[in-house]
Design a protein around this motif. Structure first.
Motif, PDB file in Angstrom:
ATOM      1  N   HIS A  79       0.727  -1.081  -0.038  1.00  0.00           N
ATOM      2  CA  HIS A  79       0.040   0.117  -0.020  1.00  0.00           C
ATOM      3  C   HIS A  79       0.940   1.330   0.068  1.00  0.00           C
ATOM      4  O   HIS A  79       1.691   1.289   0.789  1.00  0.00           O
ATOM      5  N   ASP A  80       0.550   2.276  -0.897  1.00  0.00           N
ATOM      6  CA  ASP A  80       1.397   3.458  -0.962  1.00  0.00           C
ATOM      7  C   ASP A  80       1.696   4.104   0.335  1.00  0.00           C
ATOM      8  O   ASP A  80       2.785   4.432   0.582  1.00  0.00           O
ATOM      9  N   LYS A 102       8.126   5.776  -4.379  1.00  0.00           N
ATOM     10  CA  LYS A 102       7.913   5.914  -5.820  1.00  0.00           C
ATOM     11  C   LYS A 102       8.562   4.850  -6.912  1.00  0.00           C
ATOM     12  O   LYS A 102       7.608   4.170  -7.559  1.00  0.00           O
ATOM     13  N   LEU A 105       6.729   1.353  -5.909  1.00  0.00           N
ATOM     14  CA  LEU A 105       5.151   1.417  -6.413  1.00  0.00           C
ATOM     15  C   LEU A 105       5.325   1.432  -7.941  1.00  0.00           C
ATOM     16  O   LEU A 105       4.354   0.606  -8.515  1.00  0.00           O
ATOM     17  N   GLN A 108       6.060  -2.089  -8.876  1.00  0.00           N
ATOM     18  CA  GLN A 108       5.122  -2.965  -8.363  1.00  0.00           C
ATOM     19  C   GLN A 108       3.991  -2.893  -9.561  1.00  0.00           C
ATOM     20  O   GLN A 108       3.638  -3.938  -9.828  1.00  0.00           O
ATOM     21  N   SER A 109       3.840  -1.765  -9.943  1.00  0.00           N
ATOM     22  CA  SER A 109       2.908  -1.823 -11.249  1.00  0.00           C
ATOM     23  C   SER A 109       3.520  -2.343 -12.325  1.00  0.00           C
ATOM     24  O   SER A 109       2.670  -3.087 -13.161  1.00  0.00           O
ATOM     25  N   THR A 124       9.431  -7.394  -8.621  1.00  0.00           N
ATOM     26  CA  THR A 124       9.250  -5.931  -7.911  1.00  0.00           C
ATOM     27  C   THR A 124      10.526  -5.535  -7.316  1.00  0.00           C
ATOM     28  O   THR A 124      11.222  -4.450  -7.491  1.00  0.00           O
TER      29      THR A 124
END
Length: 150
Positions: A79-80, A102, A105, A108-109, A124
């Motif tokens: 979770h960011d 950042k 995340l 992760q995307s 990741t």
């Protein structure tokens, strides 16, 4: 209980030995759960070395488990907001913390299409590790080695 220990240990001013103990406890619990062998565990100390490539999915399983222990996962993803809070608690430089979160995340995307959670965490991490150099984030290699030597 472990989440509280990790949160308390990651606060500024708390001794490195307390952080070390909490992370070591988490790693040991997760190592068993993710079936990380003793040989693979020896490689853990090399995790942040520039030339070391994470090849075993068990690393990803262990990282996923540790993230759960740190209570930064929601619906199978880091979770960011929780990630930013955690990184901010262990790194003094807010700008570097923000950039580090950042990078994670974004990685992760990029790995979102990988169905297996352990493989997704492994990929990741590979991406995250590669993305840290340009932002000046220095991982805690010595801390990892100390955890393994406890």
């Amino acid at each position: 209980m472990l989440v509280a220990e990790l949160e308390a240990a990651s606060r500024h001013g708390v001794s490195q030995s307390r952080l070390l103990a909490a992370l070591g406890k988490s790693m040991e619990m997760c190592r068993e759960e993710s079936q990380l062998t003793k040989d693979m565990l020896q490689d853990w100390s090399k995790l942040w070395e520039k030339d070391f490539d994470v090849k075993h999915r068990e690393f990803g399983c262990t990282l996923k488990c540790m993230a759960k222990n740190m209570d930064i996962i929601e619906d199978g993803l880091v979770h960011d907001g929780k990630l930013m809070d955690y990184i901010s608690n262990i790194h003094d430089d807010h700008d570097v913390s923000r950039k580090s979160a950042k990078v994670y995340l974004d990685c992760q995307s990029q790995a979102a299409d990988i169905d297996d959670e352990c493989d997704r965490f492994t990929q990741t991490f590979r991406c995250y590790k590669a993305g840290l150099d340009p932002i000046g984030h220095s991982p805690y290699s010595e801390l990892i080695r100390d955890i393994l030597n406890e």
